[in-house]
Design a protein around this motif. Structure first.
Motif, PDB file in Angstrom:
ATOM      1  N   GLN A 130      43.006  54.476  24.065  1.00 29.57           N
ATOM      2  CA  GLN A 130      42.787  54.993  25.410  1.00 29.57           C
ATOM      3  C   GLN A 130      41.471  54.495  25.995  1.00 29.57           C
ATOM      4  OE1 GLN A 130      42.480  59.264  25.679  1.00 29.57           O
ATOM      5  NE2 GLN A 130      42.897  59.282  27.862  1.00 29.57           N
ATOM      6  N   GLU A 131      40.437  54.445  25.151  1.00 27.12           N
ATOM      7  CA  GLU A 131      39.109  54.083  25.647  1.00 27.12           C
ATOM      8  C   GLU A 131      38.269  53.553  24.499  1.00 27.12           C
ATOM      9  OE1 GLU A 131      35.575  56.134  28.407  1.00 27.12           O
ATOM     10  OE2 GLU A 131      37.035  57.384  27.338  1.00 27.12           O
ATOM     11  N   ASP A 155      37.716  43.775  19.682  1.00 24.38           N
ATOM     12  CA  ASP A 155      38.912  43.913  20.507  1.00 24.38           C
ATOM     13  C   ASP A 155      39.564  42.549  20.696  1.00 24.38           C
ATOM     14  OD1 ASP A 155      40.879  44.404  22.393  1.00 24.38           O
ATOM     15  OD2 ASP A 155      39.675  45.856  23.498  1.00 24.38           O
ATOM     16  N   HIS A 160      44.640  42.417  28.738  1.00 23.30           N
ATOM     17  CA  HIS A 160      44.548  43.783  29.255  1.00 23.30           C
ATOM     18  C   HIS A 160      43.605  44.637  28.403  1.00 23.30           C
ATOM     19  CE1 HIS A 160      47.664  42.729  32.045  1.00 23.30           C
ATOM     20  NE2 HIS A 160      48.516  42.475  31.068  1.00 23.30           N
ATOM     21  N   SER A 161      42.677  43.980  27.750  1.00 23.23           N
ATOM     22  CA  SER A 161      41.731  44.648  26.866  1.00 23.23           C
ATOM     23  C   SER A 161      40.936  45.739  27.593  1.00 23.23           C
ATOM     24  CB  SER A 161      40.755  43.611  26.294  1.00 23.23           C
ATOM     25  OG  SER A 161      39.563  44.207  25.861  1.00 23.23           O
ATOM     26  N   LYS A 162      40.932  46.948  27.017  1.00 21.89           N
ATOM     27  CA  LYS A 162      40.140  48.035  27.577  1.00 21.89           C
ATOM     28  C   LYS A 162      38.648  47.817  27.324  1.00 21.89           C
ATOM     29  CE  LYS A 162      43.688  51.617  27.616  1.00 21.89           C
ATOM     30  NZ  LYS A 162      44.831  50.688  27.434  1.00 21.89           N
ATOM     31  N   THR A 163      38.309  47.136  26.238  1.00 18.71           N
ATOM     32  CA  THR A 163      36.912  46.828  25.970  1.00 18.71           C
ATOM     33  C   THR A 163      36.369  45.833  26.994  1.00 18.71           C
ATOM     34  OG1 THR A 163      37.405  47.103  23.625  1.00 18.71           O
ATOM     35  CG2 THR A 163      35.290  46.115  24.189  1.00 18.71           C
TER      36      THR A 163
END
Length: 388
Positions: A130-131, A155, A160-163
């Protein structure tokens, strides 16, 4: 080793390679993957000598041969009307001690997964992030409401990496005006162990054999105004592919006619991330530097990243190791991305003086100075991160 544990996000080529490389240095690695199983859609990869140097150093070259990976002999540029040869780049001249291989993506994923398991990497499937929270230590907030912490979080989850978003803000991706169909067909066409780039007005077809020559991998790229979504597994009607390439003749036409299933991939420009690492987290592969597929270097850059990052973390404390990783890799990947982006324009010339002159120049250079043509790629193929 200056760290003892790590979390890697994403079980693609970059994530699996990073997990396996870190485990070789004695790091306890947890690999987190949102999919319920590690698998891959059917597609081909070109692993050039710079990528093969990493696989050889990891002891995996023999595994590729067991999977009947095809050793490439040349890249052949062809005209679209009848498939006549424009130029030939002899890959046997430019391999710098490492072969150039055509590999089924699923086979490479399986080989890297095997290396990770032999390194006692803990694999957690069906786990969605999620985060990502940089810090000391960095933390993953999972959709399942649990939290994971490690000394370093890497990561490798792709574009679409959240990091990437946490470190750089929103990604200002732009549609490139190009789409790519992907397909596999049985090799009923006597396709040699070469990558063929069949060049037509506003479009080109790349083809090469896989799995001992039993299959042919096709990537068909077309310029178009209408936007298309980004994703490797979006099914499309093969009739659309055949319509777009109706003017192609020779073997290219026969292979396109044989396509029964294909996917359509909208090609987008993504900026190279300005910040790859911060406070115990790092980006790897497409999460840091997505590239268009016109130089066949996406997988190779991920393999290079994985080796360099693991090597840096084995020699320095965490913060300087992550800084050194980005400083070593950034200029190289920017050059690769720039070169890849320029190739499409060369392949897609329209009929006229520019196309005639360009193809004549390629024919002359290929005939009179074949060593110079492949030598122009020494900066790419002769780069061995395992020797640095």
């Amino acid at each position: 080793m200056t760290i003892s544990n790590a979390i890697v996000i994403g079980a693609g080529i970059g994530g699996l390679a990073a997990a396996a490389a870190l485990s070789r240095h004695g790091v306890a690695v947890t690999l987190v993957e949102q999919a319920p199983r590690i698998s891959e859609v059917g597609a081909g990869l070109q692993i050039s000598p710079n990528g093969m140097s990493v696989l050889r150093a990891m002891g995996l070259e023999a595994k590729l041969k067991e999977r009947s990976a095809v050793r490439a002999q040349a890249v052949v540029l062809q005209d679209y009307k009848a498939g006549s040869q424009v130029a030939r780049l002899d890959l046997m001249r430019g391999q710098a001690g490492h072969p150039y291989m055509f590999v089924h993506r699923a086979d490479l994923i399986d080989i890297l997964f095997g290396a990770a398991k032999r390194g006692n990497v803990s694999v957690e499937l069906g786990e969605s992030v999620q985060e990502v929270l940089p810090g000391d230590p960095p933390t993953l907030q999972m959709l399942q409401k649990t939290r994971r912490r490690a000394e370093v979080i890497i990561d490798a989850s792709g574009i679409h990496s959240k990091t990437r978003a946490a470190l750089n803000g929103d990604d200002a991706a732009q549609f490139s005006g190009q789409v790519a169909w992907r397909a596999l067909v049985p090799n009923r066409f006597d396709h040699p162990p070469e990558a063929h780039v069949t060049m037509g007005p506003g479009r080109h077809l790349v083809s090469y054999p896989l799995r001992g020559g039993k299959l042919v991998n096709l990537v068909a790229v077309e310029e178009r105004d209408s936007w298309a979504p980004e994703g490797w597994s979006i099914a499309d009607d093969p009739a659309n592919l055949r319509h777009a390439f109706a003017g192609f003749g020779g073997r290219a036409a026969d292979m396109i006619a044989a396509v029964e299933n294909c996917t359509l991939w909208g090609l987008h420009h993504h900026p190279v991330a300005s910040v790859w690492q911060q406070n115990g987290v790092a980006l790897l592969g497409d999460a840091a530097h997505p590239t268009l597929p016109f130089l066949a270097q996406g997988a190779n850059m991920a393999l290079e990243d994985a080796w360099v990052l693991a090597a840096c973390l084995s020699k320095q404390p965490l913060a300087p190791a992550l800084h050194r990783y980005q400083s070593i890799r950034e200029a190289r990947v920017r050059r690769v991305i720039k070169t890849a982006a320029s190739n499409a324009a060369r392949y897609h010339l329209r009929p006229g003086f520019q196309r005639t002159a360009a193809h004549l120049g390629l024919r002359v250079a290929s005939t009179l100075a074949p060593g110079a043509m492949i030598g122009a790629f020494n900066w790419l193929y002769h780069h061995d991160v395992t020797a640095q």
